[in-house]
Design an enzyme around this catalytic site. Structure first.
Site, PDB file in Angstrom:
ATOM      1  N   CYS A 166      -0.897   3.439  -6.282  1.00 24.15           N
ATOM      2  CA  CYS A 166      -1.223   1.968  -5.148  1.00 24.15           C
ATOM      3  C   CYS A 166      -2.917   1.465  -5.127  1.00 24.15           C
ATOM      4  CB  CYS A 166      -1.452   2.724  -3.793  1.00 24.15           C
ATOM      5  SG  CYS A 166       0.259   3.189  -3.138  1.00 24.15           S
ATOM      6  N   GLU A 202      -4.795   0.338  -2.107  1.00 25.06           N
ATOM      7  CA  GLU A 202      -5.408   0.760  -1.434  1.00 25.06           C
ATOM      8  C   GLU A 202      -6.376   1.976  -2.498  1.00 25.06           C
ATOM      9  OE1 GLU A 202      -1.759   0.505  -1.187  1.00 25.06           O
ATOM     10  OE2 GLU A 202      -1.759   0.132   1.206  1.00 25.06           O
ATOM     11  N   CYS A 210      -1.542   5.757   0.595  1.00 24.34           N
ATOM     12  CA  CYS A 210      -3.228   6.138   1.017  1.00 24.34           C
ATOM     13  C   CYS A 210      -4.034   5.763   2.775  1.00 24.34           C
ATOM     14  CB  CYS A 210      -2.650   4.494   0.848  1.00 24.34           C
ATOM     15  SG  CYS A 210      -1.917   3.916  -0.911  1.00 24.34           S
TER      16      CYS A 210
HETATM   17  N1  THU Z   1       2.451   0.735  -2.734  1.00 20.76           N
HETATM   18  C1  THU Z   1       1.537   0.153  -2.516  1.00 20.76           C
HETATM   19  O1  THU Z   1      -0.284  -0.323  -3.248  1.00 20.76           O
HETATM   20  N2  THU Z   1       0.565   0.321  -1.377  1.00 20.76           N
HETATM   21  C2  THU Z   1       1.463   0.798   0.040  1.00 20.76           C
HETATM   22  O2  THU Z   1       0.920   0.849   0.469  1.00 20.76           O
HETATM   23  C3  THU Z   1       2.951   1.081  -0.512  1.00 20.76           C
HETATM   24  C4  THU Z   1       2.916   0.433  -1.545  1.00 20.76           C
HETATM   25  C5  THU Z   1       3.154   0.310  -3.936  1.00 20.76           C
HETATM   26  C6  THU Z   1       3.430   0.699  -5.289  1.00 20.76           C
HETATM   27  C7  THU Z   1       4.444  -0.269  -5.752  1.00 20.76           C
HETATM   28  O3  THU Z   1       3.984   0.125  -6.626  1.00 20.76           O
HETATM   29  C8  THU Z   1       5.330  -0.527  -4.897  1.00 20.76           C
HETATM   30  O4  THU Z   1       3.738  -0.839  -4.170  1.00 20.76           O
HETATM   31  C9  THU Z   1       6.537  -0.609  -3.982  1.00 20.76           C
HETATM   32  O5  THU Z   1       6.460   0.870  -3.539  1.00 20.76           O
END
Ligand code: THU
Length: 128
Positions: A52, A54, A88
Site C-alpha cells: 500500500c 501508506e 495501514c
Molecule cells: N490501497 C492503498 O495503497 N492504500 C489503502 O489504504 C487502500 C488500498 C491500494 C492497494 C491496492 O493496490 C489498491 O489500492 C486497491 O485496493
C-alpha cells in the site's frame, strides 16, 4: 505544509504500479523534523503481495531515520476520498495515535486523527 504534502501525494500517486485494480494511491508523510516521505501502491501479479501507498511511505521514512510523524496525506481519485485501510492504520499506529490523516479526492477532502480511525488500538504500549 498540508498543501505541499497534498501536492506530493498527488505526484507520487501518478507513479503507482496498479495494473490490476487500476486504483492509484499516493501518500505523503510529514516527519516531525520537517522531512517528507512518499509512497505509492505497488501491486503484484501475486495479488497478496501488493504494498500500500501508506506503508511504502512509512518504510521510506524509517529507513531514513524518521519515526516521529505529524501528518499524512493520502490521495485517490474518488469522492468522497477513501480513508487508509485497516492494515495501514495499524502500521501508522505503531508511531503514535495523534497523527493527522488527510484523505483527498479530486473534489473533496476528509481529515481525522489516527485514534479516530483506529480506536482501542493495539500498539507498542500494549506489549508492556
Ligand atoms: N490501497 C492503498 O495503497 N492504500 C489503502 O489504504 C487502500 C488500498 C491500494 C492497494 C491496492 O493496490 C489498491 O489500492 C486497491 O485496493
Amino acid at each position: 505544509m498540508a498543501d505541499e504534502l497534498e501536492a506530493k501525494a498527488w505526484a507520487v500517486r501518478a507513479l503507482a504500479h496498479a495494473p490490476y485494480s487500476r486504483f492509484r494511491v499516493g501518500a505523503a508523510l510529514l516527519a516531525a523534523d520537517g522531512r517528507v516521505f512518499s509512497g505509492c501502491n505497488v501491486e503484484n501479479a501475486s495479488y497478496g503481495l501488493t504494498i500500500c501507498a501508506e506503508r511504502g511511505a512509512v518504510v521510506q521514512a524509517v529507513a531514513a531515520g524518521a519515526t516521529k510523524f505529524t501528518r499524512i496525506v493520502v490521495a485517490t481519485d474518488i469522492d468522497p476520498p477513501a480513508a487508509p485501510r485497516g492494515a495501514c492504520r495499524q502500521v501508522l499506529r505503531e508511531f503514535g495515535p495523534d497523527l493527522v490523516v488527510d484523505s483527498v479526492g479530486p473534489h473533496s477532502r476528509k481529515q481525522w486523527r489516527l485514534w479516530e480511525l483506529l480506536p482501542e488500538a493495539f500498539g507498542p504500549e500494549s506489549l508492556g
